[in-house]
Design a protein around this motif. Structure first.
Motif, PDB file in Angstrom:
ATOM      1  N   ARG A 165       0.867  -1.197   0.000  1.00  0.00           N
ATOM      2  CA  ARG A 165       0.000   0.000   0.000  1.00  0.00           C
ATOM      3  C   ARG A 165       0.886   1.224   0.000  1.00  0.00           C
ATOM      4  N   ALA A 188      -3.988  -4.120  15.124  1.00  0.00           N
ATOM      5  CA  ALA A 188      -4.631  -5.432  15.275  1.00  0.00           C
ATOM      6  C   ALA A 188      -3.597  -6.489  15.608  1.00  0.00           C
ATOM      7  N   GLY A 195      -7.832 -10.460  16.346  1.00  0.00           N
ATOM      8  CA  GLY A 195      -6.818  -9.530  15.860  1.00  0.00           C
ATOM      9  C   GLY A 195      -6.120 -10.092  14.640  1.00  0.00           C
ATOM     10  N   ALA A 196      -5.794 -11.390  14.708  1.00  0.00           N
ATOM     11  CA  ALA A 196      -5.139 -12.027  13.565  1.00  0.00           C
ATOM     12  C   ALA A 196      -6.072 -12.031  12.358  1.00  0.00           C
ATOM     13  N   ASP A 198     -10.749   7.320   7.096  1.00  0.00           N
ATOM     14  CA  ASP A 198      -9.719   6.657   7.870  1.00  0.00           C
ATOM     15  C   ASP A 198      -9.567   7.277   9.244  1.00  0.00           C
ATOM     16  N   ALA A 253      -3.814   4.677   7.040  1.00  0.00           N
ATOM     17  CA  ALA A 253      -4.645   4.176   8.127  1.00  0.00           C
ATOM     18  C   ALA A 253      -4.636   2.658   8.155  1.00  0.00           C
ATOM     19  N   ARG A 254      -4.610   2.083   6.953  1.00  0.00           N
ATOM     20  CA  ARG A 254      -4.668   0.635   6.863  1.00  0.00           C
ATOM     21  C   ARG A 254      -3.459  -0.009   7.531  1.00  0.00           C
ATOM     22  N   SER A 301      -3.437  -8.681  18.974  1.00  0.00           N
ATOM     23  CA  SER A 301      -3.424 -10.135  18.926  1.00  0.00           C
ATOM     24  C   SER A 301      -2.217 -10.697  19.681  1.00  0.00           C
ATOM     25  N   LEU A 303     -15.182  -1.163   9.212  1.00  0.00           N
ATOM     26  CA  LEU A 303     -14.291  -1.213  10.366  1.00  0.00           C
ATOM     27  C   LEU A 303     -14.873  -0.454  11.544  1.00  0.00           C
ATOM     28  N   LEU A 334      -7.671  -9.893   7.053  1.00  0.00           N
ATOM     29  CA  LEU A 334      -8.620  -9.147   6.225  1.00  0.00           C
ATOM     30  C   LEU A 334      -7.934  -7.956   5.571  1.00  0.00           C
ATOM     31  N   LEU A 335      -7.150  -7.237   6.373  1.00  0.00           N
ATOM     32  CA  LEU A 335      -6.550  -5.999   5.882  1.00  0.00           C
ATOM     33  C   LEU A 335      -5.453  -6.268   4.869  1.00  0.00           C
ATOM     34  N   THR A 336      -4.750  -7.396   5.019  1.00  0.00           N
ATOM     35  CA  THR A 336      -3.621  -7.606   4.133  1.00  0.00           C
ATOM     36  C   THR A 336      -4.042  -8.232   2.816  1.00  0.00           C
ATOM     37  N   ARG A 337      -5.151  -8.962   2.810  1.00  0.00           N
ATOM     38  CA  ARG A 337      -5.443  -9.627   1.546  1.00  0.00           C
ATOM     39  C   ARG A 337      -6.586  -8.992   0.757  1.00  0.00           C
ATOM     40  N   ALA A 338      -7.623  -8.498   1.450  1.00  0.00           N
ATOM     41  CA  ALA A 338      -8.775  -8.000   0.712  1.00  0.00           C
ATOM     42  C   ALA A 338      -8.421  -6.679   0.029  1.00  0.00           C
ATOM     43  N   PRO A 339      -9.022  -6.410  -1.120  1.00  0.00           N
ATOM     44  CA  PRO A 339      -8.844  -5.078  -1.698  1.00  0.00           C
ATOM     45  C   PRO A 339      -9.515  -4.053  -0.802  1.00  0.00           C
ATOM     46  N   ARG A 340      -9.136  -2.808  -0.942  1.00  0.00           N
ATOM     47  CA  ARG A 340      -9.714  -1.745  -0.144  1.00  0.00           C
ATOM     48  C   ARG A 340     -11.220  -1.758  -0.277  1.00  0.00           C
ATOM     49  N   LEU A 395      -8.394  -9.841  11.677  1.00  0.00           N
ATOM     50  CA  LEU A 395      -8.449  -8.484  11.124  1.00  0.00           C
ATOM     51  C   LEU A 395      -7.197  -8.205  10.298  1.00  0.00           C
ATOM     52  N   VAL A 396      -6.041  -8.624  10.806  1.00  0.00           N
ATOM     53  CA  VAL A 396      -4.802  -8.440  10.048  1.00  0.00           C
ATOM     54  C   VAL A 396      -4.922  -9.120   8.694  1.00  0.00           C
TER      55      VAL A 396
END
Lengths: 357, 374
Positions: free
Chosen positions: A166, A181, B354-355, B183, A173-174, A185, B125, B360-366, B357-358
């Motif tokens: 990114r 997160a 938490g894992a 954001d 923010a991401r 965790s 989110l 989700l954030l790293t693989r899904a497109p925005r 969410l991580v």
């Protein structure tokens, strides 16, 4: 015009060396000198205060007496040399490491909100330490510091991979959210392990909340080599960082060897955060606040930021430690709590100012 | 936002013409109700609710039937119907059953409140964990337990609701200038959350040791040693709040189209939003007062429910059912994973959530919601 020239030349040559100093340059230099002078004075004053303030207050005379008579059996000498000197030294080393790591991370990810505590690197190191103690019985810092390095390396690599995917501004923010997160965790995992082995970890409470108290005199010496190598690598990567913050294409055009710079900066972050966390537990926000304050004061020259953050970071952590000793008498507030109280509003202020968000 | 939702709007094909019976959007069923009314049901959502609820009940049954205490499943069943020794009755009726029921109910509450929050914020989110509500509620509860010194369930409920609402309002105020989708909501939530977490640590470190232990156990979020006393008020609260929440689904769905569009089709935008937030806060407060702040469940349940049901827009029912399933499973694992040590279930959900969410954030497109304000 002269400023721009200096900025572009910075990666390859001495900044301002071949530029005629204008009024603005002279002003800038004076400003840097002022920051350094004030920083040194404040740091010295904080060191003295740190030796004097605590559950039992000492006067300046007592401190001097204790300082000049090491090995003396007097109370002042014992308090100064055995109790307060180690924690003061530890606060200095940890602050230095975390602040420099913050500058590096912000440059490496090109994200002004990047910070080893916020992005989970410190949590990764402390989880690795807790795991090492549980599984391998590594109870001395000599042994678990390696696990801390491994943990911080893995989380730093993860953060880096996320940030590379990114690159445009909207995704700041991401990265921060992914880091928060990850941090949550790993923190929960650390919590489970420490609660499961309560007896093993009764003396390691600081791995949930960072603290520099009661760590013994030898800890500083054990982590100092790692921090020293980390700082050296940071300074070596400094010139190229100036190119890196301009973007990959421009940096390449300016002659920076990007993979090399990244690896060096990454190794430096790993060493600094791993060593600091092994000694003091996870402390957040130091790496966020210090670079931002300095950028406002002296601008964006990365080498300057690296050097000055090694001066201001220790001051911040030491001040936080002293505040923690004062506000919660007769007990103490861990330094990690105090930095969060300072750092979280600073993060909010950053968000509210239009520059960052 | 509008781009994705528009494609899901009901469309009448020109060939079928006017009769409203043919106005059935893809993937929906029409249930005929008495009094010449009918209810439009999203088929996949209904299946998700049924399957998740069945699985949740199955897991809860498993929790009741097995455990560290030596009693056969047959023995449990006979105890439930009035047999067994005094100890058996105590273990089954006073320990295992309330715990299983509490896990289901708290899961329903958290899943529902997460869905409402995310829908109102128009941001996937915008869950209570991320907008600072959960940490704020923990602070409120800790203030009640440690500073005011009353650990009764009512005062803790008041503290959690007040603390959570205060934190969420603060975060929202910081973000208002740019709208809730941006954001900034996430970042302000993280900042306020970090500050409140430090406050919580401070409160605990300043408390006398016994009170600190109680508060700490509560702060992690746990169903250990829960009895009927906190479960009954929770059940009553849910009996009131769940129908209201489900009734809000249509309005929330309209609100997701945007304020202007929602007002255009005759929705009281502000009233809907305030009602929805009030219900969401109430659900979260009820859950947190019962079990302590259980992290990331309110975030994960609606996300999973949305993926499973593929419902257009908010998936309230599926979120609740999936929430119940998740917490039932998490609590079973928390009890058995390191038995006899009981992991506080909140730590387990935080570690896994938490894992998630991580991931989700790293693989899904925005996602669209996060882009909303830009």
């Amino acid at each position: 015009m002269t400023r721009e020239t200096a900025g572009l030349r910075a990666p390859t040559s001495e900044p301002g060396a071949d530029v005629v100093p204008t009024g603005r340059h002279a002003h800038h230099r004076r400003r840097i000198a002022l920051v350094v002078a004030v920083g040194l004075a404040v740091l010295a004053a904080l060191c003295l205060t740190s030796l004097a303030v605590g559950a039992r207050g000492l006067t300046v005379g007592d401190v001097w007496q204790g300082l000049t008579h090491p090995g003396d059996a007097s109370r002042a000498s014992i308090i100064v040399w055995d109790l307060r000197m180690p924690r003061t030294a530890l606060a200095l080393v940890v602050g230095c490491a975390l602040a420099v790591a913050g500058v590096l991370m912000q440059a490496l990810t090109r994200n002004p909100l990047a910070e080893p505590g916020l992005l989970g690197v410190n949590s990764g190191a402390s989880f690795a330490v807790v795991t090492a103690i549980t599984l391998f019985g590594a109870t001395t810092i000599d042994r678990y510091v390696w696990f801390a390095l491994l943990g911080s390396a893995l989380t730093a690599a993860f953060v880096y991979v996320v940030s590379v995917r990114r690159t445009h501004r909207g995704d700041q923010a991401r990265l921060v959210l992914a880091g928060a997160a990850l941090s949550a965790s790993l923190g929960a995992c650390t919590g489970i392990v420490t609660m499961f082995h309560t007896s093993t970890f009764s003396s390691y409470r600081f791995w949930v909340i960072g603290s520099v108290a009661d760590r013994g005199g030898e800890v500083v010496g054990r982590i100092a080599p790692f921090v020293a190598v980390g700082l050296l690598l940071a300074l070596l990567s400094g010139p190229a960082l100036n190119a890196l913050v301009l973007g990959d294409e421009q940096a390449t055009a300016l002659g920076a060897r990007l993979p090399l710079v990244r690896v060096v900066a990454f190794a430096s972050i790993t060493l600094l955060c791993g060593a600091a966390t092994a000694a003091a537990g996870p402390i957040a926000f130091v790496g966020l606040v210090v670079p931002h304050v300095l950028r406002r004061l002296v601008g964006v020259e990365q080498r300057l930021l690296l050097v000055l953050s090694a001066l201001v970071g220790p001051a911040l952590v030491l001040a936080a430690d002293i505040v923690g000793r004062v506000v919660a008498r007769p007990g103490e507030l861990e330094v990690g709590i105090v930095t969060a109280f300072v750092g979280a509003p600073a993060l909010l202020a950053l968000l509210l100012s239009r520059r960052a968000a | 936002m509008t781009d994705t939702t528009r494609s899901n709007l009901p469309t009448a094909s020109p060939s079928t013409g006017f009769p409203p019976t043919s106005f059935l959007p893809a993937g929906h069923l029409r249930c005929r109700l008495p009094g010449n009314r009918s209810l439009l049901v999203h088929r996949r959502s209904a299946v998700t609710v049924a399957v998740a609820a069945a699985l949740a009940l199955l897991v809860a049954t498993l929790t009741v039937l097995t455990g560290a205490y030596e009693i056969t499943p047959g023995g449990v069943v006979s105890t439930l119907f009035g047999g067994g020794s005094g100890t058996d009755r105590f273990i089954v009726w006073e320990q295992r059953l309330p715990r299983a029921v509490a896990a289901l109910l708290v899961g329903v509450a958290l899943g529902g409140c997460g869905a409402v929050f995310q829908s109102v914020a128009r941001n996937p989110l915008g869950s209570p964990d991320i907008v600072g509500f959960t940490t704020g509620a923990a602070s409120g509860g800790l203030v009640m337990i440690l500073v005011v010194g009353s650990a009764g369930s009512q005062s803790v409920l008041v503290g959690t609701v007040a603390g959570g609402a205060l934190a969420a309002v603060t975060v929202v105020l910081f973000t208002l200038r740019r709208g809730l989708g941006g954001d900034r909501l996430v970042l302000s939530g993280i900042a306020v959350g970090a500050m409140l977490a430090a406050l919580n640590d401070y409160l605990i470190s300043r408390a006398p040791i016994e009170a600190a232990e109680t508060a700490k156990a509560w702060q992690y979020g746990s169903l250990n040693a829960i009895g009927w006393r906190p479960v009954v008020p929770l059940a009553v609260s849910l009996a009131l709040a769940v129908p209201v929440t489900l009734a809000l689904a249509r309005s929330l769905r309209a609100l997701e189209l945007g304020d202007d569009a929602a007002a255009g089709i005759g929705l009281g935008v502000t009233a809907t939003r305030v009602t929805a937030l009030a219900v969401g806060v109430f659900l979260a407060g009820a859950a947190i007062a019962t079990a302590g702040p259980i992290g990331f469940l309110a975030l994960a349940a609606p996300q999973l429910a949305g993926r499973l049901s593929r419902a257009p827009g908010i998936a309230l029912g599926p979120s609740m059912a999936v929430g119940a399933l998740l917490l039932a499973v998490a609590d079973l694992l928390a009890q058995r994973l390191l038995s006899p040590f009981q992991i506080p279930v909140g730590l387990l959900t935080a570690a896994v959530g938490g894992a998630y969410l991580v991931w989700l954030l790293t693989r899904a497109p925005r996602r669209e919601g996060a882009r909303g304000a830009r």
